[in-house]
Structure formats: structure tokens, C-alpha cells
Motif scaffolding. Structure first.
Motif, PDB file in Angstrom:
ATOM      1  N   ILE A  75     -92.974  49.171  46.971  1.00  0.00           N
ATOM      2  CA  ILE A  75     -93.239  50.577  46.646  1.00  0.00           C
ATOM      3  C   ILE A  75     -92.112  51.475  47.132  1.00  0.00           C
ATOM      4  O   ILE A  75     -91.662  52.388  46.420  1.00  0.00           O
ATOM      5  CB  ILE A  75     -94.585  51.023  47.262  1.00  0.00           C
ATOM      6  CG1 ILE A  75     -95.736  50.193  46.690  1.00  0.00           C
ATOM      7  CG2 ILE A  75     -94.820  52.506  46.993  1.00  0.00           C
ATOM      8  CD1 ILE A  75     -95.817  50.180  45.191  1.00  0.00           C
ATOM      9  N   SER A 132     -88.080  45.747  43.367  1.00  0.00           N
ATOM     10  CA  SER A 132     -89.510  46.047  43.426  1.00  0.00           C
ATOM     11  C   SER A 132     -90.296  45.185  42.450  1.00  0.00           C
ATOM     12  O   SER A 132     -91.359  44.649  42.781  1.00  0.00           O
ATOM     13  CB  SER A 132     -89.748  47.531  43.117  1.00  0.00           C
ATOM     14  OG  SER A 132     -91.124  47.813  43.029  1.00  0.00           O
ATOM     15  N   TYR A 136     -93.238  42.413  43.225  1.00  0.00           N
ATOM     16  CA  TYR A 136     -94.572  42.510  42.628  1.00  0.00           C
ATOM     17  C   TYR A 136     -94.948  41.202  41.937  1.00  0.00           C
ATOM     18  O   TYR A 136     -96.095  40.748  42.037  1.00  0.00           O
ATOM     19  CB  TYR A 136     -94.633  43.662  41.627  1.00  0.00           C
ATOM     20  CG  TYR A 136     -95.992  43.782  40.964  1.00  0.00           C
ATOM     21  CD1 TYR A 136     -97.073  44.280  41.674  1.00  0.00           C
ATOM     22  CD2 TYR A 136     -96.189  43.356  39.652  1.00  0.00           C
ATOM     23  CE1 TYR A 136     -98.326  44.373  41.092  1.00  0.00           C
ATOM     24  CE2 TYR A 136     -97.431  43.437  39.067  1.00  0.00           C
ATOM     25  CZ  TYR A 136     -98.495  43.952  39.781  1.00  0.00           C
ATOM     26  OH  TYR A 136     -99.739  44.027  39.206  1.00  0.00           O
ATOM     27  N   TYR A 150    -100.241  49.773  41.218  1.00  0.00           N
ATOM     28  CA  TYR A 150     -98.822  49.601  41.554  1.00  0.00           C
ATOM     29  C   TYR A 150     -97.977  50.692  40.897  1.00  0.00           C
ATOM     30  O   TYR A 150     -97.102  51.298  41.535  1.00  0.00           O
ATOM     31  CB  TYR A 150     -98.400  48.211  41.098  1.00  0.00           C
ATOM     32  CG  TYR A 150     -96.924  47.910  41.100  1.00  0.00           C
ATOM     33  CD1 TYR A 150     -96.250  47.625  42.275  1.00  0.00           C
ATOM     34  CD2 TYR A 150     -96.210  47.855  39.893  1.00  0.00           C
ATOM     35  CE1 TYR A 150     -94.893  47.319  42.268  1.00  0.00           C
ATOM     36  CE2 TYR A 150     -94.861  47.547  39.872  1.00  0.00           C
ATOM     37  CZ  TYR A 150     -94.202  47.274  41.057  1.00  0.00           C
ATOM     38  OH  TYR A 150     -92.864  46.968  41.038  1.00  0.00           O
ATOM     39  N   ALA A 153     -98.658  54.110  42.565  1.00  0.00           N
ATOM     40  CA  ALA A 153     -97.976  54.183  43.858  1.00  0.00           C
ATOM     41  C   ALA A 153     -96.506  54.523  43.678  1.00  0.00           C
ATOM     42  O   ALA A 153     -95.928  55.293  44.457  1.00  0.00           O
ATOM     43  CB  ALA A 153     -98.131  52.853  44.597  1.00  0.00           C
ATOM     44  N   HIS A 154     -95.887  53.998  42.628  1.00  0.00           N
ATOM     45  CA  HIS A 154     -94.478  54.296  42.362  1.00  0.00           C
ATOM     46  C   HIS A 154     -94.280  55.762  41.989  1.00  0.00           C
ATOM     47  O   HIS A 154     -93.296  56.379  42.397  1.00  0.00           O
ATOM     48  CB  HIS A 154     -93.960  53.400  41.234  1.00  0.00           C
ATOM     49  CG  HIS A 154     -93.447  52.088  41.713  1.00  0.00           C
ATOM     50  ND1 HIS A 154     -94.276  51.102  42.171  1.00  0.00           N
ATOM     51  CD2 HIS A 154     -92.177  51.595  41.821  1.00  0.00           C
ATOM     52  CE1 HIS A 154     -93.545  50.050  42.531  1.00  0.00           C
ATOM     53  NE2 HIS A 154     -92.279  50.323  42.329  1.00  0.00           N
TER      54      HIS A 154
END
Length: 269
Positions: A75, A132, A136, A150, A153-154
Motif C-alpha cells: 500500500i 505493489s 499483492y 486493496y 487503500a491505494h
């Protein structure tokens, strides 16, 4: 309403054109592009190696496991990577202001802040974004819900990174040369966002959720990405990202009224 819709479409078209031209410029020297992005992936991988060694000895620390720390890095690296790739001038506002280089943006019929930020791309940040994705794939929740969390969050991380640097860079309108301060604050937010939040106690914890709001990035693996979402944290993170974006935009334009022209012929930088 129609005018607003046209303005929005025009702004989006402008952004897409900027990003396309920035990427084309980076790809002109393809080998250099690949080396710079690749070296950033390698650089980040060194830290992951050390964290992996640590968790071989201590499987859980204050509720954090190895996958949690991997997603913390995903993140943090991804949020910064997105912000700096799309808005590569976010770290250079202080330099542009102190050296009178904003003139070229003031005469163009586009929002000044957006024009400044989008006129440059950080090539190394593309490596952060790619790193990233790799993390993931290796450690993330592969479900549709997991990917949606996900991605959210980015967005939060990217907004916080972007407008925190806008605020710090805009201090140059008031104090003059703020390049040194900008560099220090950038290092602070990056450093704090790559360590588990629970290692900070007392005033340190207050600082990372207020002055340097990296805590809203680094706590994502616990507060959002796990099965049980901590809604109070999520609402706080969304509120912080919206608040810092609004304040950062206001602060830049408030400072812009104090800006003195550099009286120099310059190209977009």
C-alpha cells in the motif's frame, strides 16, 4: 450543468493528454526507463528480504504477521507510486515557487495546481507501483472484495501522499526556499508509512495520525485489508484524505496570491 460537464470532460482530457505525453517522453529512452523502474523494485525487495528474516524468528508481533507487513509495503509503495507517476511534480512545488518557475503555468487556461502536478512523471515511481502489484499477487487476498479493498487503500494512500507534499511545498510561498524542509518531510512520511503503526506509542502515535498522517497509510493492512474491516478507522482514513485534499488545494491557492514572478522565460518542468 452543461458547462460544468464540459469543463469536467475538458479537464479529464487534459489529464489524459499529460499522462500520455509524460509516458511517451519516459519511453523515448526505453532502456533507461526500464533500468530506473527495475532498480526501484530491487531496492524495495531488499527491505522485504529483511522483514522476511525478522518474521522467521518472530511469527507475530503486536498482532502483525508477515503478510500484514507485506501488504503495508504494497500500500505504501503503491500509493506513492500512483501519486508520483501521475502527478510527478508533487515534490517540486517548493523549488518551482522559490525559483519563479510557476509563471509558465499561470498563463495557461488550466487549473494551476492540476497543471503543475500533472506536467511531470516520476519514472522510478512506476517501479514502486509495479512492486505493489507483485506483493499483492504473492500475499494479497485474491478475491474480488479483497482487490476492491486493496484498490481503495491505494486511493487513500495516494491522496494523502500527494496533498501532504502539496501542503509542505506550498510553504515556500510564505518562507521562501523550502526545498530542504520538503525533502525532510517527504522522508518522514515515507519512513513512517513503511513501519507497523503499533510500534509507535504515546506522542509518536499522535504525530503519525496528525502532523505526518502516515498512520492512515501504514494501518491499512489491519484496519481495512483483513476480513473484519475496522469501520472507525476506514471512516477516519477517508475523512483525512478528503480533508487533506481540500486543505492542500486551498493552501496552495492562498499561497499563490503571494507569488512573485520570476520574470524568466521557461518551459514546463
Amino acid at each position: 450543468m452543461l458547462t460544468g460537464g464540459r469543463r469536467l470532460r475538458g479537464t479529464l482530457a487534459f489529464l489524459l493528454t499529460c499522462w500520455k505525453l509524460n509516458l511517451a517522453g519516459a519511453m523515448e529512452f526505453r532502456m533507461s526507463f526500464l533500468l530506473m523502474a527495475g532498480m526501484m523494485v530491487v531496492n524495495n525487495s531488499v527491505w522485504i528480504f529483511f522483514w522476511s528474516l525478522f518474521f522467521q524468528r518472530f511469527e507475530v508481533v503486536n498482532g502483525w504477521s508477515l503478510p500484514d507487513v507485506m501488504m503495508l509495503w504494497a500500500i505504501s509503495a503503491g500509493g506513492f507510486g500512483i501519486a508520483a507517476t501521475l502527478f510527478g511534480n508533487m515534490n517540486r512545488i517548493a523549488w518551482l515557487t522559490a525559483n519563479g518557475q510557476l509563471d509558465v503555468y499561470l498563463v495557461q487556461p488550466k487549473p494551476v495546481l492540476l497543471n503543475v502536478l500533472a506536467s511531470r512523471m516520476s519514472v522510478t515511481a512506476i517501479g514502486d507501483a509495479a512492486f505493489s502489484v507483485i506483493l499483492y499477487v504473492l500475499f494479497g487476498d485474491g478475491s474480488w472484495l479483497g482487490f476492491a479493498k486493496y484498490a481503495l487503500a491505494h486511493v487513500v494512500a495516494a491522496v494523502i501522499f500527494l496533498f501532504f507534499m502539496v501542503i509542505v511545498g506550498s510553504l515556500a510561498f510564505w518562507i521562501g526556499n523550502a526545498e530542504g524542509l520538503t525533502g525532510q518531510m517527504f522522508n518522514a512520511v515515507v519512513s513512517f508509512s513503511t513501519y507497523p503503526t503499533d510500534i509507535f506509542k504515546g506522542w509518536g502515535r499522535v504525530v503519525i495520525f496528525t502532523v505526518v498522517p502516515a498512520g492512515f497509510i501504514s494501518y491499512m493492512p489491519i484496519g481495512l485489508l483483513r476480513d473484519a474491516v475496522q469501520w472507525d478507522f476506514l471512516l477516519g482514513a477517508l475523512g483525512m484524505s478528503a480533508g487533506i485534499a481540500a486543505f492542500g488545494t486551498w493552501f496552495f491557492y492562498a499561497g499563490l496570491r503571494r507569488y512573485s514572478s520570476g520574470n524568466a522565460i521557461a518551459m514546463r518542468s
